[in-house]
Enzyme design. Structure first.
Site, PDB file in Angstrom:
ATOM      1  N   ASP A 236      24.960  91.606  39.434  1.00  0.00           N
ATOM      2  CA  ASP A 236      24.727  93.047  39.552  1.00  0.00           C
ATOM      3  C   ASP A 236      25.983  93.846  39.226  1.00  0.00           C
ATOM      4  O   ASP A 236      27.101  93.362  39.407  1.00  0.00           O
ATOM      5  CB  ASP A 236      24.304  93.387  40.994  1.00  0.00           C
ATOM      6  CG  ASP A 236      22.946  92.803  41.338  1.00  0.00           C
ATOM      7  OD1 ASP A 236      22.194  92.460  40.411  1.00  0.00           O
ATOM      8  OD2 ASP A 236      22.656  92.694  42.554  1.00  0.00           O
TER       9      ASP A 236
HETATM   10  N1  URA Z   1      22.077  88.155  44.156  1.00  0.00           N
HETATM   11  C1  URA Z   1      22.121  89.500  44.083  1.00  0.00           C
HETATM   12  O1  URA Z   1      21.550  90.198  44.883  1.00  0.00           O
HETATM   13  N2  URA Z   1      22.852  90.032  43.093  1.00  0.00           N
HETATM   14  C2  URA Z   1      23.535  89.304  42.184  1.00  0.00           C
HETATM   15  O2  URA Z   1      24.202  89.864  41.317  1.00  0.00           O
HETATM   16  C3  URA Z   1      23.471  87.902  42.288  1.00  0.00           C
HETATM   17  C4  URA Z   1      22.730  87.351  43.294  1.00  0.00           C
END
Ligand code: URA
Length: 239
Positions: A109
């Site tokens: 993310d």
């Molecule tokens: N889980 C999440 O919520 N975000 C990520 O970027 C990776 C795993």
């Protein structure tokens, strides 16, 4: 006729497992690198690794056709190749390897940081991403709310989300209070997976950092935004 591809000698050496750019500059300065029988002392010297004979520290260099990079993705950068608005992990490479077109293997993310693996090796990317291979990914998380033993059990059992039930995941609590810290290991890579798993347990993720992808561990010497080529040993571990 296809144009012959030349690259800087320091880049070729770094990609072949001789350490960071700084390390290979030292090697070059020490006179341990020759190209077609001539000692090279300029790190910027252009060499065609598929045609020229490179001898590095007494051995003929085996050239990797692919590029393998680990990056510590900073928050605020997206893990796509190109975007007209947002800054991407490819932008952080600042044009290096642009003719090889590395891409990020999996997503992190925008507000998460940590290990992103980039390569132009489609086969390896496929192996790491294929759900049937269940490659473990470990994250360090901070959450609002108190993590309990019941959360560990729920993660281990698999968490029912709106659209799917997660596979068993490992939650290791490091500190539990109004805010808690933990390690989470999952073997899937669904959108916002850890945030959604924590939400399902009534917690909100406030910080998320990926520490490992399969056998590949984030080099803690890399500050957010920094990257380096994988060593030979790391590449072998991934195969
Ligand atoms: N889980 C999440 O919520 N975000 C990520 O970027 C990776 C795993």
């Amino acid at each position: 006729m296809e144009k012959q591809k030349t690259e800087r000698i320091d880049k070729i050496l770094a990609m072949s497992g001789f350490g960071s750019r700084k390390d290979v500059k030292k090697l070059i300065k020490s006179g341990q690198i020759s190209v077609n029988g001539q000692i090279v002392n300029n790190a910027r010297a252009q060499v065609n690794p598929t045609v020229d004979e490179i001898i590095a520290v007494g051995k003929v260099l085996e050239y990797h056709k692919n590029v393998y990079i680990m990056m510590n993705k900073p928050q605020g950068v997206i893990s796509s190749t190109r975007d007209s608005v947002e800054s991407t992990v490819i932008d952080l490479l600042e044009g290096e390897y642009s003719h090889r077109k590395p891409f990020p293997v999996g997503r992190l993310d925008k507000d998460a940081e940590g290990l992103i693996f980039l390569t132009d090796d489609g086969k390896m990317a496929h192996r790491l991403l294929s759900p049937k291979n269940r490659v473990d990914k470990t994250y360090y998380v901070e959450v609002q709310g108190k993590l309990e033993k019941s959360d560990v059990q729920a993660f281990a059992a698999g968490i029912i989300l709106e659209d799917f039930t997660t596979l068993p995941a490992k939650l290791e609590i490091m500190e539990a209070g109004n805010t808690s810290r933990a390690y989470v290991t999952i073997c899937e890579g669904k959108f916002h997976q850890i945030k959604r798993m924590m939400n399902a347990r009534g917690k909100e993720v406030t910080f998320l950092k990926r520490l490992s992808l399969g056998p590949l561990k984030l080099d803690e010497k890399l500050a957010p935004g920094q990257w380096r080529e994988l060593t030979k040993e790391e590449i072998n571990l991934l195969w």
